[in-house]
Design a protein around this motif. Structure first.
Motif, PDB file in Angstrom:
ATOM      1  N   LYS A  48       3.243  12.959  -8.361  1.00  0.00           N
ATOM      2  CA  LYS A  48       2.178  13.872  -7.899  1.00  0.00           C
ATOM      3  C   LYS A  48       2.462  14.368  -6.492  1.00  0.00           C
ATOM      4  CE  LYS A  48      -1.862  11.757 -10.091  1.00  0.00           C
ATOM      5  NZ  LYS A  48      -3.121  11.120  -9.764  1.00  0.00           N
ATOM      6  N   PRO A  49       2.124  15.616  -6.195  1.00  0.00           N
ATOM      7  CA  PRO A  49       2.233  16.100  -4.828  1.00  0.00           C
ATOM      8  C   PRO A  49       1.141  15.438  -3.965  1.00  0.00           C
ATOM      9  CG  PRO A  49       1.509  17.870  -6.298  1.00  0.00           C
ATOM     10  CD  PRO A  49       1.734  16.665  -7.140  1.00  0.00           C
ATOM     11  N   PHE A  50       1.376  15.376  -2.673  1.00  0.00           N
ATOM     12  CA  PHE A  50       0.457  14.644  -1.785  1.00  0.00           C
ATOM     13  C   PHE A  50      -0.933  15.232  -1.749  1.00  0.00           C
ATOM     14  CE2 PHE A  50       2.559  17.781   0.877  1.00  0.00           C
ATOM     15  CZ  PHE A  50       1.514  18.332   1.582  1.00  0.00           C
ATOM     16  N   ARG A  54       2.440   7.782   2.023  1.00  0.00           N
ATOM     17  CA  ARG A  54       2.901   6.405   2.258  1.00  0.00           C
ATOM     18  C   ARG A  54       2.703   5.532   1.023  1.00  0.00           C
ATOM     19  NH1 ARG A  54       0.808   7.402   7.490  1.00  0.00           N
ATOM     20  NH2 ARG A  54      -1.220   6.609   6.874  1.00  0.00           N
ATOM     21  N   THR A  55       1.556   5.674   0.384  1.00  0.00           N
ATOM     22  CA  THR A  55       1.258   4.861  -0.794  1.00  0.00           C
ATOM     23  C   THR A  55       2.212   5.175  -1.934  1.00  0.00           C
ATOM     24  OG1 THR A  55      -1.071   4.767  -0.176  1.00  0.00           O
ATOM     25  CG2 THR A  55      -0.542   4.261  -2.467  1.00  0.00           C
ATOM     26  N   ARG A  56       2.459   6.444  -2.172  1.00  0.00           N
ATOM     27  CA  ARG A  56       3.335   6.824  -3.283  1.00  0.00           C
ATOM     28  C   ARG A  56       4.780   6.435  -3.015  1.00  0.00           C
ATOM     29  NH1 ARG A  56      -0.106  12.292  -4.485  1.00  0.00           N
ATOM     30  NH2 ARG A  56      -1.783  11.173  -5.523  1.00  0.00           N
ATOM     31  N   ARG A  57       5.203   6.481  -1.758  1.00  0.00           N
ATOM     32  CA  ARG A  57       6.554   6.005  -1.423  1.00  0.00           C
ATOM     33  C   ARG A  57       6.664   4.501  -1.649  1.00  0.00           C
ATOM     34  NH1 ARG A  57       7.822   9.469   4.069  1.00  0.00           N
ATOM     35  NH2 ARG A  57       8.227  11.431   2.998  1.00  0.00           N
ATOM     36  N   ALA A  58       5.617   3.772  -1.302  1.00  0.00           N
ATOM     37  CA  ALA A  58       5.626   2.321  -1.519  1.00  0.00           C
ATOM     38  C   ALA A  58       5.655   2.009  -3.015  1.00  0.00           C
ATOM     39  CB  ALA A  58       4.403   1.681  -0.864  1.00  0.00           C
ATOM     40  N   LEU A  59       4.914   2.762  -3.810  1.00  0.00           N
ATOM     41  CA  LEU A  59       4.941   2.560  -5.259  1.00  0.00           C
ATOM     42  C   LEU A  59       6.326   2.865  -5.830  1.00  0.00           C
ATOM     43  CD1 LEU A  59       1.533   4.126  -6.370  1.00  0.00           C
ATOM     44  CD2 LEU A  59       2.187   1.719  -6.493  1.00  0.00           C
ATOM     45  N   ALA A  60       6.959   3.923  -5.326  1.00  0.00           N
ATOM     46  CA  ALA A  60       8.291   4.298  -5.806  1.00  0.00           C
ATOM     47  C   ALA A  60       9.320   3.230  -5.458  1.00  0.00           C
ATOM     48  CB  ALA A  60       8.699   5.640  -5.198  1.00  0.00           C
ATOM     49  N   ALA A  61       9.094   2.480  -4.388  1.00  0.00           N
ATOM     50  CA  ALA A  61      10.047   1.459  -3.947  1.00  0.00           C
ATOM     51  C   ALA A  61       9.879   0.132  -4.683  1.00  0.00           C
ATOM     52  CB  ALA A  61       9.895   1.241  -2.444  1.00  0.00           C
ATOM     53  N   LEU A  62       8.835   0.004  -5.497  1.00  0.00           N
ATOM     54  CA  LEU A  62       8.605  -1.248  -6.210  1.00  0.00           C
ATOM     55  C   LEU A  62       9.709  -1.500  -7.238  1.00  0.00           C
ATOM     56  CD1 LEU A  62       4.795  -1.247  -7.045  1.00  0.00           C
ATOM     57  CD2 LEU A  62       5.983  -2.686  -5.395  1.00  0.00           C
ATOM     58  N   ARG A  69      -4.990  12.986   7.493  1.00  0.00           N
ATOM     59  CA  ARG A  69      -4.871  11.532   7.402  1.00  0.00           C
ATOM     60  C   ARG A  69      -4.854  11.074   5.939  1.00  0.00           C
ATOM     61  NH1 ARG A  69      -8.232   8.356  11.671  1.00  0.00           N
ATOM     62  NH2 ARG A  69      -7.111   9.956  12.787  1.00  0.00           N
ATOM     63  N   THR A  70      -5.670  11.703   5.107  1.00  0.00           N
ATOM     64  CA  THR A  70      -5.709  11.374   3.682  1.00  0.00           C
ATOM     65  C   THR A  70      -4.371  11.693   3.029  1.00  0.00           C
ATOM     66  OG1 THR A  70      -8.077  11.803   3.585  1.00  0.00           O
ATOM     67  CG2 THR A  70      -6.883  11.841   1.494  1.00  0.00           C
ATOM     68  N   TRP A  71      -3.813  12.867   3.344  1.00  0.00           N
ATOM     69  CA  TRP A  71      -2.528  13.260   2.781  1.00  0.00           C
ATOM     70  C   TRP A  71      -1.417  12.310   3.213  1.00  0.00           C
ATOM     71  CZ3 TRP A  71      -2.545  19.282   3.661  1.00  0.00           C
ATOM     72  CH2 TRP A  71      -3.416  19.878   2.741  1.00  0.00           C
ATOM     73  N   LEU A  72      -1.409  11.925   4.487  1.00  0.00           N
ATOM     74  CA  LEU A  72      -0.384  11.011   4.979  1.00  0.00           C
ATOM     75  C   LEU A  72      -0.492   9.649   4.297  1.00  0.00           C
ATOM     76  CD1 LEU A  72      -0.384  11.878   8.774  1.00  0.00           C
ATOM     77  CD2 LEU A  72       1.389  12.424   7.105  1.00  0.00           C
ATOM     78  N   GLN A  73      -1.703   9.195   4.059  1.00  0.00           N
ATOM     79  CA  GLN A  73      -1.907   7.926   3.360  1.00  0.00           C
ATOM     80  C   GLN A  73      -1.383   8.003   1.933  1.00  0.00           C
ATOM     81  OE1 GLN A  73      -2.899   5.030   4.617  1.00  0.00           O
ATOM     82  NE2 GLN A  73      -2.534   4.105   2.633  1.00  0.00           N
ATOM     83  N   ARG A  74      -1.627   9.127   1.266  1.00  0.00           N
ATOM     84  CA  ARG A  74      -1.121   9.288  -0.107  1.00  0.00           C
ATOM     85  C   ARG A  74       0.403   9.273  -0.131  1.00  0.00           C
ATOM     86  NH1 ARG A  74      -4.961  14.226  -2.003  1.00  0.00           N
ATOM     87  NH2 ARG A  74      -6.899  13.041  -2.132  1.00  0.00           N
TER      88      ARG A  74
END
Length: 64
Positions: free
Chosen positions: A59-61, A30-38, A23-28
């Motif tokens: 960074k890797p997940f 999603r968060t990093r994809r959202a940051l990349a889309a900014l 769950r922690t890895w999946l959250q990372r």
């Protein structure tokens, strides 16, 4: 010989559940994809420097 029974007792407290590693890895991810889309303007408005943003997205997940 005395019989032993196992019962669910409310007196037994369990430690607070913590998020699983998956769950922690999946959250990372999603968060990093959202940051990349900014948009760059959005990142600046959020107070994020471009080099910090790129470093976080790269960074890797499994890395915090």
């Amino acid at each position: 010989m005395q019989a032993v029974t196992l019962s669910s007792s409310s007196a037994v407290t369990r430690p607070a559940a913590r998020p699983s590693l998956l769950r922690t890895w999946l959250q990372r991810i999603r968060t990093r994809r959202a940051l990349a889309a900014l948009h760059p303007d959005q990142a600046r408005d959020a107070g994020l420097e471009p080099w910090d943003l790129r470093a976080e997205v790269a960074k890797p997940f499994w890395r915090a």
